[in-house]
Design a protein around this motif. Structure first.
Motif, PDB file in Angstrom:
ATOM      1  N   THR A  48     -56.019  28.028  -5.385  1.00  0.00           N
ATOM      2  CA  THR A  48     -54.878  28.747  -4.805  1.00  0.00           C
ATOM      3  C   THR A  48     -53.982  27.786  -4.035  1.00  0.00           C
ATOM      4  OG1 THR A  48     -56.285  30.694  -4.595  1.00  0.00           O
ATOM      5  CG2 THR A  48     -54.225  30.712  -3.386  1.00  0.00           C
ATOM      6  N   ALA A  49     -54.584  26.861  -3.305  1.00  0.00           N
ATOM      7  CA  ALA A  49     -53.799  25.880  -2.555  1.00  0.00           C
ATOM      8  C   ALA A  49     -53.039  24.955  -3.504  1.00  0.00           C
ATOM      9  CB  ALA A  49     -54.707  25.074  -1.636  1.00  0.00           C
ATOM     10  N   ILE A  50     -53.669  24.546  -4.607  1.00  0.00           N
ATOM     11  CA  ILE A  50     -52.998  23.705  -5.603  1.00  0.00           C
ATOM     12  C   ILE A  50     -51.850  24.472  -6.246  1.00  0.00           C
ATOM     13  CG2 ILE A  50     -53.286  22.537  -7.826  1.00  0.00           C
ATOM     14  CD1 ILE A  50     -54.467  20.994  -5.525  1.00  0.00           C
ATOM     15  N   LEU A  51     -52.071  25.742  -6.552  1.00  0.00           N
ATOM     16  CA  LEU A  51     -51.020  26.573  -7.143  1.00  0.00           C
ATOM     17  C   LEU A  51     -49.823  26.677  -6.193  1.00  0.00           C
ATOM     18  CD1 LEU A  51     -50.251  28.401  -9.558  1.00  0.00           C
ATOM     19  CD2 LEU A  51     -51.283  30.295  -8.298  1.00  0.00           C
ATOM     20  N   ALA A  52     -50.090  26.888  -4.917  1.00  0.00           N
ATOM     21  CA  ALA A  52     -49.004  26.958  -3.924  1.00  0.00           C
ATOM     22  C   ALA A  52     -48.271  25.623  -3.843  1.00  0.00           C
ATOM     23  CB  ALA A  52     -49.563  27.343  -2.561  1.00  0.00           C
ATOM     24  N   PHE A  53     -49.014  24.517  -3.914  1.00  0.00           N
ATOM     25  CA  PHE A  53     -48.403  23.190  -3.893  1.00  0.00           C
ATOM     26  C   PHE A  53     -47.488  23.003  -5.107  1.00  0.00           C
ATOM     27  CE2 PHE A  53     -48.557  18.635  -4.964  1.00  0.00           C
ATOM     28  CZ  PHE A  53     -48.123  18.092  -3.772  1.00  0.00           C
ATOM     29  N   PHE A  55     -46.001  25.399  -6.823  1.00  0.00           N
ATOM     30  CA  PHE A  55     -44.819  26.264  -6.670  1.00  0.00           C
ATOM     31  C   PHE A  55     -43.767  25.584  -5.789  1.00  0.00           C
ATOM     32  CE2 PHE A  55     -47.320  30.386  -7.520  1.00  0.00           C
ATOM     33  CZ  PHE A  55     -47.013  30.314  -8.867  1.00  0.00           C
ATOM     34  N   GLY A  56     -44.196  24.702  -4.910  1.00  0.00           N
ATOM     35  CA  GLY A  56     -43.262  23.963  -4.076  1.00  0.00           C
ATOM     36  C   GLY A  56     -42.367  23.019  -4.868  1.00  0.00           C
ATOM     37  N   GLU A  57     -42.763  22.684  -6.095  1.00  0.00           N
ATOM     38  CA  GLU A  57     -41.948  21.815  -6.943  1.00  0.00           C
ATOM     39  C   GLU A  57     -40.665  22.500  -7.416  1.00  0.00           C
ATOM     40  OE1 GLU A  57     -42.201  18.501  -7.866  1.00  0.00           O
ATOM     41  OE2 GLU A  57     -43.601  18.558  -6.197  1.00  0.00           O
ATOM     42  N   PHE A  58     -40.570  23.806  -7.250  1.00  0.00           N
ATOM     43  CA  PHE A  58     -39.328  24.506  -7.616  1.00  0.00           C
ATOM     44  C   PHE A  58     -38.164  24.050  -6.738  1.00  0.00           C
ATOM     45  CE2 PHE A  58     -41.925  28.249  -9.295  1.00  0.00           C
ATOM     46  CZ  PHE A  58     -41.714  27.895 -10.609  1.00  0.00           C
ATOM     47  N   GLN A  91     -33.005  29.537  -5.480  1.00  0.00           N
ATOM     48  CA  GLN A  91     -34.166  29.123  -4.702  1.00  0.00           C
ATOM     49  C   GLN A  91     -34.817  30.317  -4.006  1.00  0.00           C
ATOM     50  OE1 GLN A  91     -35.661  26.004  -4.387  1.00  0.00           O
ATOM     51  NE2 GLN A  91     -34.330  25.531  -6.104  1.00  0.00           N
ATOM     52  N   LEU A  92     -34.010  31.259  -3.543  1.00  0.00           N
ATOM     53  CA  LEU A  92     -34.568  32.472  -2.920  1.00  0.00           C
ATOM     54  C   LEU A  92     -35.338  33.300  -3.942  1.00  0.00           C
ATOM     55  CD1 LEU A  92     -31.632  33.467  -0.558  1.00  0.00           C
ATOM     56  CD2 LEU A  92     -33.821  32.420   0.051  1.00  0.00           C
ATOM     57  N   ILE A  93     -34.820  33.371  -5.168  1.00  0.00           N
ATOM     58  CA  ILE A  93     -35.533  34.078  -6.245  1.00  0.00           C
ATOM     59  C   ILE A  93     -36.857  33.375  -6.533  1.00  0.00           C
ATOM     60  CG2 ILE A  93     -35.465  34.637  -8.716  1.00  0.00           C
ATOM     61  CD1 ILE A  93     -32.417  35.087  -8.331  1.00  0.00           C
ATOM     62  N   TYR A  94     -36.829  32.027  -6.591  1.00  0.00           N
ATOM     63  CA  TYR A  94     -38.058  31.260  -6.813  1.00  0.00           C
ATOM     64  C   TYR A  94     -39.065  31.502  -5.694  1.00  0.00           C
ATOM     65  CZ  TYR A  94     -35.924  28.390 -10.518  1.00  0.00           C
ATOM     66  OH  TYR A  94     -35.343  27.940 -11.667  1.00  0.00           O
ATOM     67  N   LEU A  95     -38.585  31.575  -4.457  1.00  0.00           N
ATOM     68  CA  LEU A  95     -39.467  31.805  -3.320  1.00  0.00           C
ATOM     69  C   LEU A  95     -40.167  33.155  -3.430  1.00  0.00           C
ATOM     70  CD1 LEU A  95     -40.557  31.069  -0.472  1.00  0.00           C
ATOM     71  CD2 LEU A  95     -38.532  32.209   0.439  1.00  0.00           C
ATOM     72  N   VAL A  96     -39.396  34.193  -3.707  1.00  0.00           N
ATOM     73  CA  VAL A  96     -39.974  35.532  -3.844  1.00  0.00           C
ATOM     74  C   VAL A  96     -40.951  35.573  -5.014  1.00  0.00           C
ATOM     75  CG1 VAL A  96     -39.413  37.944  -4.370  1.00  0.00           C
ATOM     76  CG2 VAL A  96     -38.029  36.673  -2.726  1.00  0.00           C
ATOM     77  N   LEU A  97     -40.578  34.959  -6.129  1.00  0.00           N
ATOM     78  CA  LEU A  97     -41.449  34.932  -7.306  1.00  0.00           C
ATOM     79  C   LEU A  97     -42.748  34.184  -6.994  1.00  0.00           C
ATOM     80  CD1 LEU A  97     -41.695  35.624 -10.325  1.00  0.00           C
ATOM     81  CD2 LEU A  97     -40.639  33.426 -10.802  1.00  0.00           C
ATOM     82  N   ALA A  98     -42.651  33.044  -6.307  1.00  0.00           N
ATOM     83  CA  ALA A  98     -43.851  32.284  -5.959  1.00  0.00           C
ATOM     84  C   ALA A  98     -44.761  33.083  -5.025  1.00  0.00           C
ATOM     85  CB  ALA A  98     -43.466  30.960  -5.307  1.00  0.00           C
ATOM     86  N   LEU A  99     -44.173  33.759  -4.046  1.00  0.00           N
ATOM     87  CA  LEU A  99     -44.983  34.573  -3.135  1.00  0.00           C
ATOM     88  C   LEU A  99     -45.672  35.712  -3.879  1.00  0.00           C
ATOM     89  CD1 LEU A  99     -42.696  34.693   0.021  1.00  0.00           C
ATOM     90  CD2 LEU A  99     -44.808  33.398  -0.297  1.00  0.00           C
ATOM     91  N   LEU A 100     -44.960  36.347  -4.798  1.00  0.00           N
ATOM     92  CA  LEU A 100     -45.563  37.428  -5.577  1.00  0.00           C
ATOM     93  C   LEU A 100     -46.671  36.912  -6.494  1.00  0.00           C
ATOM     94  CD1 LEU A 100     -42.422  39.576  -6.534  1.00  0.00           C
ATOM     95  CD2 LEU A 100     -44.220  40.119  -4.875  1.00  0.00           C
TER      96      LEU A 100
END
Length: 111
Positions: A48-53, A55-58, A91-100
């Motif tokens: 999960t931590a790697i996945l979050a990392f 998603f930060g590449e967006f 970027q806001l769309i990417y943020l919401v998508l990553a959180l979901l």
């Protein structure tokens, strides 16, 4: 200090031809070490931590110091401010998508 650490990293990895090639690898290692601390605080699994990392590449196309982004914008003759005005909503769309997309792994305690 950082150049000494990068030089040591380049010596340990002979495939790396220059410090410019060593920087991303070194910084990724450094961030992964920081990730372990954050992971232990948040009680998230390793995957999960790697996945979050990842998603930060967006956010990479948004960084004004990225040589590739600035180079392409210069070739296209697009001012960075215009690019930023177009990229901020994306970027806001990417943020919401990553959180979901991080909700299911957190709920499943994905290790």
């Amino acid at each position: 200090m950082l150049s000494q650490l990068l030089g040591r990293h380049a010596q340990q990895h002979p495939r790396v031809a220059s410090l410019d090639e060593a920087k991303p690898r070194f910084l990724a290692k450094l961030l992964l070490e920081c990730r372990q601390v954050v992971q232990s605080i948040l009680v998230a699994g390793f995957q999960t931590a790697i996945l979050a990392f990842q998603f930060g590449e967006f956010t990479t196309p948004m960084i004004p110091t990225s040589g590739i982004t600035v180079g392409v914008l210069a070739l296209a003759r697009v001012p960075w401010i215009t690019w930023a005005k177009w990229m901020i909503p994306l970027q806001l769309i990417y943020l919401v998508l990553a959180l979901l997309l991080l909700i299911p792994p957190c709920l499943m305690h994905w290790q």
